[in-house]
Design a protein around this motif. Structure first.
Motif, PDB file in Angstrom:
ATOM      1  N   UNK A 160      34.709  65.518 -10.164  1.00 18.96           N
ATOM      2  CA  UNK A 160      34.383  66.868  -9.730  1.00 18.96           C
ATOM      3  C   UNK A 160      35.662  67.696  -9.746  1.00 18.96           C
ATOM      4  N   UNK A 161      35.567  68.921 -10.289  1.00 23.12           N
ATOM      5  CA  UNK A 161      36.699  69.849 -10.252  1.00 23.12           C
ATOM      6  C   UNK A 161      36.211  71.185  -9.711  1.00 23.12           C
ATOM      7  N   UNK A 162      36.926  71.703  -8.734  1.00 21.94           N
ATOM      8  CA  UNK A 162      36.667  73.058  -8.255  1.00 21.94           C
ATOM      9  C   UNK A 162      37.927  73.874  -8.483  1.00 21.94           C
ATOM     10  N   UNK A 163      37.721  75.091  -8.978  1.00 20.99           N
ATOM     11  CA  UNK A 163      38.818  76.008  -9.228  1.00 20.99           C
ATOM     12  C   UNK A 163      38.554  77.274  -8.438  1.00 20.99           C
ATOM     13  N   UNK A 164      39.554  77.679  -7.650  1.00 21.82           N
ATOM     14  CA  UNK A 164      39.421  78.872  -6.827  1.00 21.82           C
ATOM     15  C   UNK A 164      40.318  79.966  -7.385  1.00 21.82           C
ATOM     16  N   UNK A 189      36.544  83.423  -5.806  1.00 19.31           N
ATOM     17  CA  UNK A 189      35.444  82.819  -6.570  1.00 19.31           C
ATOM     18  C   UNK A 189      35.771  81.363  -6.880  1.00 19.31           C
ATOM     19  N   UNK A 190      34.837  80.481  -6.557  1.00 17.92           N
ATOM     20  CA  UNK A 190      35.006  79.058  -6.826  1.00 17.92           C
ATOM     21  C   UNK A 190      34.060  78.657  -7.948  1.00 17.92           C
ATOM     22  N   UNK A 211      30.424  79.426  -5.885  1.00 15.45           N
ATOM     23  CA  UNK A 211      30.338  80.217  -4.660  1.00 15.45           C
ATOM     24  C   UNK A 211      31.565  81.111  -4.554  1.00 15.45           C
ATOM     25  N   UNK A 212      31.604  81.926  -3.538  1.00 12.00           N
ATOM     26  CA  UNK A 212      32.760  82.768  -3.253  1.00 12.00           C
ATOM     27  C   UNK A 212      33.126  82.607  -1.785  1.00 12.00           C
ATOM     28  N   UNK A 213      34.421  82.469  -1.533  1.00 13.24           N
ATOM     29  CA  UNK A 213      34.915  82.384  -0.160  1.00 13.24           C
ATOM     30  C   UNK A 213      35.737  83.641   0.145  1.00 13.24           C
ATOM     31  N   UNK A 214      35.788  84.001   1.404  1.00 18.96           N
ATOM     32  CA  UNK A 214      36.539  85.203   1.802  1.00 18.96           C
ATOM     33  C   UNK A 214      38.027  84.935   1.915  1.00 18.96           C
ATOM     34  N   UNK A 215      38.378  83.669   2.106  1.00 20.28           N
ATOM     35  CA  UNK A 215      39.773  83.275   2.234  1.00 20.28           C
ATOM     36  C   UNK A 215      39.993  82.073   1.323  1.00 20.28           C
TER      37      UNK A 215
END
Length: 87
Positions: free
Chosen positions: A33-37, A42-43, A63-67
């Motif tokens: 699994x790879x997540x890129x922020x 935006x992830x 998804x999108x995170x605020x921080x």
């Protein structure tokens, strides 16, 4: 191209029924699994067969995170959901 804030990866064994990808459908077995922020929060979530070169997008998990500091807990949560090997 969007500027990348951070990237995380973890290996796991696909859950029963596999992992649905946008490009090739369901994949199973030992995966990574790879997540890129991005700097804007935006992830993007991708997965590949462990040790392979080609990544496949899991658009339903983006998804999108605020921080951007929330990237790490989001990655660990996704890993926990996906890493459910058959008993």
């Amino acid at each position: 191209m969007t500027e990348l804030h951070s990237e995380l990866s973890s290996t796991f064994t696909a859950p029963p029924g596999g992992v649905m990808t946008d490009e090739v459908g369901v994949i199973t077995g030992d995966l990574e699994l790879r997540t890129q922020c991005a700097v804007d929060g935006r992830i993007t979530v991708t997965v590949r067969y462990a040790g392979a070169d080609e990544w496949y997008h899991i658009g339903a998990a983006d998804t999108t995170v605020h921080d951007a500091a929330d990237h790490k807990p989001v990655h660990h949560a996704l890993h926990g959901v996906l890493h459910r090997p058959a008993p």
